[in-house]
Write a protein that holds these residues in place. Structure first.
Motif, PDB file in Angstrom:
ATOM      1  N   LYS A   6       0.832  -1.207   0.000  1.00 41.48           N
ATOM      2  CA  LYS A   6       0.000   0.000   0.000  1.00 41.48           C
ATOM      3  C   LYS A   6       0.860   1.246   0.000  1.00 41.48           C
ATOM      4  CE  LYS A   6      -3.853   2.393   2.044  1.00 41.48           C
ATOM      5  NZ  LYS A   6      -3.675   3.470   1.110  1.00 41.48           N
ATOM      6  N   LYS A   7       1.935   1.229   0.790  1.00 39.81           N
ATOM      7  CA  LYS A   7       2.836   2.391   0.818  1.00 39.81           C
ATOM      8  C   LYS A   7       3.453   2.622  -0.553  1.00 39.81           C
ATOM      9  CE  LYS A   7       4.052   1.790   5.651  1.00 39.81           C
ATOM     10  NZ  LYS A   7       5.108   1.397   6.586  1.00 39.81           N
ATOM     11  N   ALA A   8       3.908   1.550  -1.192  1.00 36.79           N
ATOM     12  CA  ALA A   8       4.510   1.668  -2.522  1.00 36.79           C
ATOM     13  C   ALA A   8       3.479   2.145  -3.537  1.00 36.79           C
ATOM     14  CB  ALA A   8       5.110   0.332  -2.949  1.00 36.79           C
ATOM     15  N   THR A   9       2.263   1.631  -3.450  1.00 33.48           N
ATOM     16  CA  THR A   9       1.200   2.043  -4.366  1.00 33.48           C
ATOM     17  C   THR A   9       0.837   3.508  -4.166  1.00 33.48           C
ATOM     18  OG1 THR A   9       0.314  -0.196  -4.425  1.00 33.48           O
ATOM     19  CG2 THR A   9      -1.174   1.576  -5.092  1.00 33.48           C
ATOM     20  N   ASP A  10       0.719   3.933  -2.922  1.00 30.64           N
ATOM     21  CA  ASP A  10       0.401   5.334  -2.640  1.00 30.64           C
ATOM     22  C   ASP A  10       1.498   6.268  -3.146  1.00 30.64           C
ATOM     23  OD1 ASP A  10      -1.962   4.562  -1.469  1.00 30.64           O
ATOM     24  OD2 ASP A  10      -1.226   4.758   0.599  1.00 30.64           O
ATOM     25  N   LEU A  11       2.757   5.857  -2.996  1.00 36.60           N
ATOM     26  CA  LEU A  11       3.867   6.663  -3.494  1.00 36.60           C
ATOM     27  C   LEU A  11       3.829   6.744  -5.017  1.00 36.60           C
ATOM     28  CD1 LEU A  11       6.462   8.236  -2.974  1.00 36.60           C
ATOM     29  CD2 LEU A  11       7.681   6.060  -3.004  1.00 36.60           C
ATOM     30  N   TRP A  12       3.552   5.622  -5.684  1.00 33.21           N
ATOM     31  CA  TRP A  12       3.473   5.605  -7.139  1.00 33.21           C
ATOM     32  C   TRP A  12       2.339   6.503  -7.622  1.00 33.21           C
ATOM     33  CZ3 TRP A  12      -0.231   4.086 -10.673  1.00 33.21           C
ATOM     34  CH2 TRP A  12       0.194   3.990 -11.988  1.00 33.21           C
ATOM     35  N   ILE A  13       1.190   6.435  -6.971  1.00 30.91           N
ATOM     36  CA  ILE A  13       0.045   7.269  -7.356  1.00 30.91           C
ATOM     37  C   ILE A  13       0.381   8.745  -7.188  1.00 30.91           C
ATOM     38  CG2 ILE A  13      -2.309   7.940  -6.681  1.00 30.91           C
ATOM     39  CD1 ILE A  13      -2.815   4.950  -6.104  1.00 30.91           C
ATOM     40  N   ALA A  14       1.009   9.103  -6.079  1.00 32.38           N
ATOM     41  CA  ALA A  14       1.380  10.513  -5.849  1.00 32.38           C
ATOM     42  C   ALA A  14       2.361  10.995  -6.911  1.00 32.38           C
ATOM     43  CB  ALA A  14       1.976  10.675  -4.460  1.00 32.38           C
ATOM     44  N   ARG A  70       3.053  14.114 -12.043  1.00 34.16           N
ATOM     45  CA  ARG A  70       3.645  14.110 -13.376  1.00 34.16           C
ATOM     46  C   ARG A  70       2.616  14.332 -14.483  1.00 34.16           C
ATOM     47  NH1 ARG A  70       7.186   9.035 -14.538  1.00 34.16           N
ATOM     48  NH2 ARG A  70       8.362  10.030 -12.883  1.00 34.16           N
ATOM     49  N   LEU A  71       1.413  13.804 -14.325  1.00 31.65           N
ATOM     50  CA  LEU A  71       0.407  13.880 -15.378  1.00 31.65           C
ATOM     51  C   LEU A  71      -0.379  15.183 -15.298  1.00 31.65           C
ATOM     52  CD1 LEU A  71      -0.929  10.232 -15.130  1.00 31.65           C
ATOM     53  CD2 LEU A  71       0.545  11.178 -16.910  1.00 31.65           C
ATOM     54  N   PRO A  72      -0.855  15.667 -16.417  1.00 23.37           N
ATOM     55  CA  PRO A  72      -1.650  16.897 -16.386  1.00 23.37           C
ATOM     56  C   PRO A  72      -2.972  16.678 -15.656  1.00 23.37           C
ATOM     57  CG  PRO A  72      -1.591  15.971 -18.607  1.00 23.37           C
ATOM     58  CD  PRO A  72      -0.681  15.140 -17.768  1.00 23.37           C
ATOM     59  N   ASP A  73      -3.463  17.739 -15.042  1.00 25.24           N
ATOM     60  CA  ASP A  73      -4.706  17.675 -14.276  1.00 25.24           C
ATOM     61  C   ASP A  73      -5.890  17.877 -15.231  1.00 25.24           C
ATOM     62  OD1 ASP A  73      -6.506  17.542 -12.212  1.00 25.24           O
ATOM     63  OD2 ASP A  73      -6.214  19.615 -11.586  1.00 25.24           O
ATOM     64  N   THR A  74      -6.255  16.810 -15.918  1.00 25.43           N
ATOM     65  CA  THR A  74      -7.350  16.853 -16.877  1.00 25.43           C
ATOM     66  C   THR A  74      -8.238  15.626 -16.685  1.00 25.43           C
ATOM     67  OG1 THR A  74      -6.113  15.619 -18.531  1.00 25.43           O
ATOM     68  CG2 THR A  74      -5.914  18.006 -18.609  1.00 25.43           C
TER      69      THR A  74
END
Length: 78
Positions: free
Chosen positions: A29-37, A42-46
């Protein structure tokens, strides 16, 4: 698992050691949360995350040799 006791009182708690496994419900979960953040930063807010670019064939060797230029191109659309 180790036991940690507060020095000023009788309270104590169990501390789970990290296994760093992707399948572990705690570590994964920690690794997944870090990847999501990281991806959200990195990705545009669209509402849509898909982009298509059309460019002349003569420019592709430039982008293949300098992949960082593609990141700059995508960053223009943030």
């Amino acid at each position: 698992m180790s036991l940690q006791q507060h020095p000023d009182c009788t309270h104590h708690r169990y501390i789970h050691q990290s296994c760093h496994g992707r399948g572990c419900p705690t570590c994964g979960k920690k690794a997944t949360d870090l990847w999501i953040a990281t991806m959200m930063a990195r990705l545009p807010d669209t509402p849509c995350q898909h982009g298509t670019f059309t460019m002349p064939d003569t420019l592709w060797p430039l982008f293949e040799a300098n992949r960082w230029l593609l990141n700059g191109l995508f960053a223009l659309f943030k």
